[in-house]
Structure formats: structure tokens, C-alpha cells
Scaffold this motif. Sequence first.
Motif, PDB file in Angstrom:
ATOM      1  N   ALA A 178       0.828  -1.205   0.000  1.00 11.14           N
ATOM      2  CA  ALA A 178       0.000   0.000   0.000  1.00 11.14           C
ATOM      3  C   ALA A 178       0.865   1.258   0.000  1.00 11.14           C
ATOM      4  O   ALA A 178       0.524   2.264  -0.648  1.00 11.14           O
ATOM      5  N   LEU A 179       1.984   1.225   0.708  1.00 12.27           N
ATOM      6  CA  LEU A 179       2.909   2.357   0.711  1.00 12.27           C
ATOM      7  C   LEU A 179       3.519   2.566  -0.673  1.00 12.27           C
ATOM      8  O   LEU A 179       3.693   3.711  -1.124  1.00 12.27           O
ATOM      9  N   GLU A 180       3.851   1.476  -1.352  1.00  6.90           N
ATOM     10  CA  GLU A 180       4.440   1.590  -2.681  1.00  6.90           C
ATOM     11  C   GLU A 180       3.449   2.190  -3.674  1.00  6.90           C
ATOM     12  O   GLU A 180       3.819   3.014  -4.522  1.00  6.90           O
ATOM     13  N   VAL A 181       2.182   1.797  -3.547  1.00  9.73           N
ATOM     14  CA  VAL A 181       1.142   2.380  -4.409  1.00  9.73           C
ATOM     15  C   VAL A 181       0.982   3.866  -4.087  1.00  9.73           C
ATOM     16  O   VAL A 181       0.880   4.709  -4.982  1.00  9.73           O
ATOM     17  N   GLU A 182       0.967   4.187  -2.790  1.00  9.11           N
ATOM     18  CA  GLU A 182       0.821   5.574  -2.361  1.00  9.11           C
ATOM     19  C   GLU A 182       1.982   6.429  -2.869  1.00  9.11           C
ATOM     20  O   GLU A 182       1.777   7.575  -3.302  1.00  9.11           O
ATOM     21  N   LEU A 183       3.195   5.884  -2.815  1.00 11.37           N
ATOM     22  CA  LEU A 183       4.361   6.629  -3.286  1.00 11.37           C
ATOM     23  C   LEU A 183       4.279   6.887  -4.779  1.00 11.37           C
ATOM     24  O   LEU A 183       4.589   7.993  -5.256  1.00 11.37           O
ATOM     25  N   GLU A 184       3.855   5.883  -5.521  1.00 12.79           N
ATOM     26  CA  GLU A 184       3.738   6.041  -6.969  1.00 12.79           C
ATOM     27  C   GLU A 184       2.717   7.117  -7.318  1.00 12.79           C
ATOM     28  O   GLU A 184       2.910   7.884  -8.270  1.00 12.79           O
ATOM     29  N   GLU A 185       1.648   7.212  -6.512  1.00 16.53           N
ATOM     30  CA  GLU A 185       0.574   8.161  -6.813  1.00 16.53           C
ATOM     31  C   GLU A 185       0.858   9.567  -6.305  1.00 16.53           C
ATOM     32  O   GLU A 185       0.441  10.551  -6.917  1.00 16.53           O
ATOM     33  N   THR A 186       1.559   9.674  -5.157  1.00 23.62           N
ATOM     34  CA  THR A 186       1.701  10.990  -4.517  1.00 23.62           C
ATOM     35  C   THR A 186       3.116  11.523  -4.464  1.00 23.62           C
ATOM     36  O   THR A 186       3.316  12.740  -4.346  1.00 23.62           O
ATOM     37  N   GLN A 187       4.115  10.617  -4.476  1.00 22.49           N
ATOM     38  CA  GLN A 187       5.522  11.002  -4.344  1.00 22.49           C
ATOM     39  C   GLN A 187       5.786  11.780  -3.051  1.00 22.49           C
ATOM     40  O   GLN A 187       6.712  12.600  -2.968  1.00 22.49           O
ATOM     41  N   GLU A 188       5.008  11.489  -2.005  1.00 26.53           N
ATOM     42  CA  GLU A 188       5.190  12.205  -0.742  1.00 26.53           C
ATOM     43  C   GLU A 188       6.407  11.672   0.012  1.00 26.53           C
ATOM     44  O   GLU A 188       6.655  10.464   0.056  1.00 26.53           O
ATOM     45  N   GLN A 189       7.133  12.614   0.637  1.00 25.50           N
ATOM     46  CA  GLN A 189       8.380  12.266   1.310  1.00 25.50           C
ATOM     47  C   GLN A 189       8.151  11.327   2.483  1.00 25.50           C
ATOM     48  O   GLN A 189       8.954  10.423   2.715  1.00 25.50           O
ATOM     49  N   LYS A 192       7.981   7.789   1.286  1.00 27.46           N
ATOM     50  CA  LYS A 192       9.299   7.301   0.884  1.00 27.46           C
ATOM     51  C   LYS A 192      10.147   6.934   2.105  1.00 27.46           C
ATOM     52  O   LYS A 192      10.786   5.875   2.137  1.00 27.46           O
ATOM     53  N   GLU A 193      10.133   7.792   3.126  1.00 25.10           N
ATOM     54  CA  GLU A 193      10.911   7.534   4.339  1.00 25.10           C
ATOM     55  C   GLU A 193      10.378   6.333   5.106  1.00 25.10           C
ATOM     56  O   GLU A 193      11.153   5.534   5.649  1.00 25.10           O
ATOM     57  N   THR A 194       9.065   6.186   5.137  1.00 33.76           N
ATOM     58  CA  THR A 194       8.461   5.056   5.842  1.00 33.76           C
ATOM     59  C   THR A 194       8.824   3.737   5.170  1.00 33.76           C
ATOM     60  O   THR A 194       9.157   2.752   5.846  1.00 33.76           O
ATOM     61  N   LEU A 195       8.777   3.702   3.868  1.00 35.94           N
ATOM     62  CA  LEU A 195       9.166   2.497   3.140  1.00 35.94           C
ATOM     63  C   LEU A 195      10.627   2.143   3.411  1.00 35.94           C
ATOM     64  O   LEU A 195      10.970   0.974   3.624  1.00 35.94           O
ATOM     65  N   LYS A 196      11.476   3.139   3.425  1.00 40.52           N
ATOM     66  CA  LYS A 196      12.902   2.919   3.671  1.00 40.52           C
ATOM     67  C   LYS A 196      13.126   2.309   5.049  1.00 40.52           C
ATOM     68  O   LYS A 196      13.919   1.366   5.213  1.00 40.52           O
ATOM     69  N   ILE A 197      12.419   2.827   6.045  1.00 41.81           N
ATOM     70  CA  ILE A 197      12.550   2.317   7.411  1.00 41.81           C
ATOM     71  C   ILE A 197      12.089   0.859   7.490  1.00 41.81           C
ATOM     72  O   ILE A 197      12.776   0.010   8.073  1.00 41.81           O
TER      73      ILE A 197
END
Length: 303
Positions: A178-189, A192-197
Motif C-alpha cells: 500500500a505504501l508503494e502504491v501511495e508513493l507512486e501516486e503521490t511522491q510524498e516524502q 518514501k521515508e516510511t518504506l525505507k525504514i
Amino acid sequence: MFYGLGKLDESWKVMVYVKYWLDYHIATFKKPLVALWHGLVMGGGAGLSVTGTFRVATEKTIFAMPEAALGLHTDCGASYWLSHLGGSLGEFLSLTGHRLDGAEMYACGLATHFVPLQSLPDLEKRLAELPSGDEEAVRAVIDSFHSPAPISATSILHKREAMDRIFSKDSIEDIVQALEVELEETQEQWVKETLKILKRSSPTGLRVTFTSIRTGRNLSRAECLKREYRLTINALRGTVTDDFYEGIRAIVVDKDNAPKWNPRSTQEVTQEKLDLVFKPFKDADELQLPRDNEPRWTGKFVA
């Protein structure tokens, strides 16, 4: 200490036992307890103070529960009090170890009051001068210093709708997707940081923490602490993985920030392994806490 003793010397068991036992007795203490939070409020320190009657944050307060990243789990009763914050904020904070400042702690309910740092000495002096520990008298003093600060424009609390939608998913894998989909749609920082963690954290720590927090809201405080005690002992014993020791090595001891987790993915953390670390001990080996109808100090306090 844990890293130095290792799995073969269980003298750490007494410390863990007394700590959890103390967390429970502080949480059920009948007299008003005031926590003045200045600086770091993390892990065990948060567990000791977050259940107090009054919890005062300042602009210098920083809260976090970063245990999952270390290969442990969010402990010290957090599966109870974090899971009761509402929505999926508890899952987010426990899985990511995200830091909240004092204004955010007040806004989400972790703190009961916000007092500017410069006023803290005067507050402490006024509290010390009270002729009794009457709860309403204590409350009146703290209320007179209470001056809430607005959360910043960049606060993660502005993302509650998306956070609740994503972290309410049924598994770590679903959350990551869900985070990956959200990042693709919004590019919110923040995404991105949450996925990295999540991708650099201990897979076992994430799965154990997620299960503990998700089910904690349906258990009593005592049940949560007793279960967390088992999880901590099993982490120190390396029952299913040595990730806790590896996390301490990589982040605290060697500080290379390059832990080698085993297993390396959440998919490899099987239900069988989870069942093993959550499985109750023999009664004599459990954390002994008084039942509701027993005197508060009933129960052994040495492992």
C-alpha cells in the motif's frame, strides 16, 4: 548489558522481570503521578512514565519506540497504550519508530499537558509546594501552566487519513504494498521515508511488533505486559532468531548500521515461528501480576 551477557547468561532475566512488574505497578498506582518530559522519552523510559496520571511535554520532548528496527518488539506495555491511540497511529509509531515532538504528543493524547520549557522549573516548584497529593489540586496547578503549541505544518499527524488507510492493512506485506502504491501516486516524502525504514528493519521484529500491537487493543494492560514479557525473554534467548543481538551490534556496538537479519524477509517469518514466541510459558515462569481482586502488591517481584 544484553549484548555483553548474550544468550548463555540469563542473569538479564531478573532485570526484565522487575522492569515489567514495575511498569504494571506504576500504571495501577492509586496516587497521582506526574511525569515531566524533557528530552528523550523512548523505550523503557516511555514505558515507566506514559501511564502516569499527568504527562507534561515541552518543545524539547522527543518520543519514539524504535525497538522493531533493532529486532526486538515495542515493549514496556506499549502494545496496550499505543494500540489505544485511535486509528492506526499505534501501528505506525511502533513499526517505524517515528519520532514525535511535544506538541504532537499532546495532540495525539500521549501527553496530557504541554508546558513551555522555560516554565518547567516553576511548575515543579509549585507542585512541590502543594500540601497534599490531591489529584484535583495537582491538576489545577498543571492546568495553570498548560499552553498548547500547534503542531508544525510538516507533522506526520496531518497524514492521519492516509496513515490509517495504509497501516490498517492485515499484514506487513500489505502495508508495504500500500505504501508503494501511495508513493507512486503521490511522491510524498513521508511515504518514501516510511518504506525505507520498514525495508531496513528486522523482519522478525516487524512481524512480532505488528501482531502484538494489532491484538493489544483487545487485551487488558496486565495481559499485554505478561505477553510482552514472553516476547522479550524469547528475543533474548534467540528462540527463533538472534536479530535482537544483531540489531544491538549494528546500531549500538559496532555502529555500522548494516545488520544482517535472519530471516531476511517478513515472508520467511512463518506463523509457526510467531506462534512459538507468543506461546505462554509454564505458569511458574510467567510474569506474576496480581488479579483484580487481589492486593496490588500480591505476586512475586523477582524472577
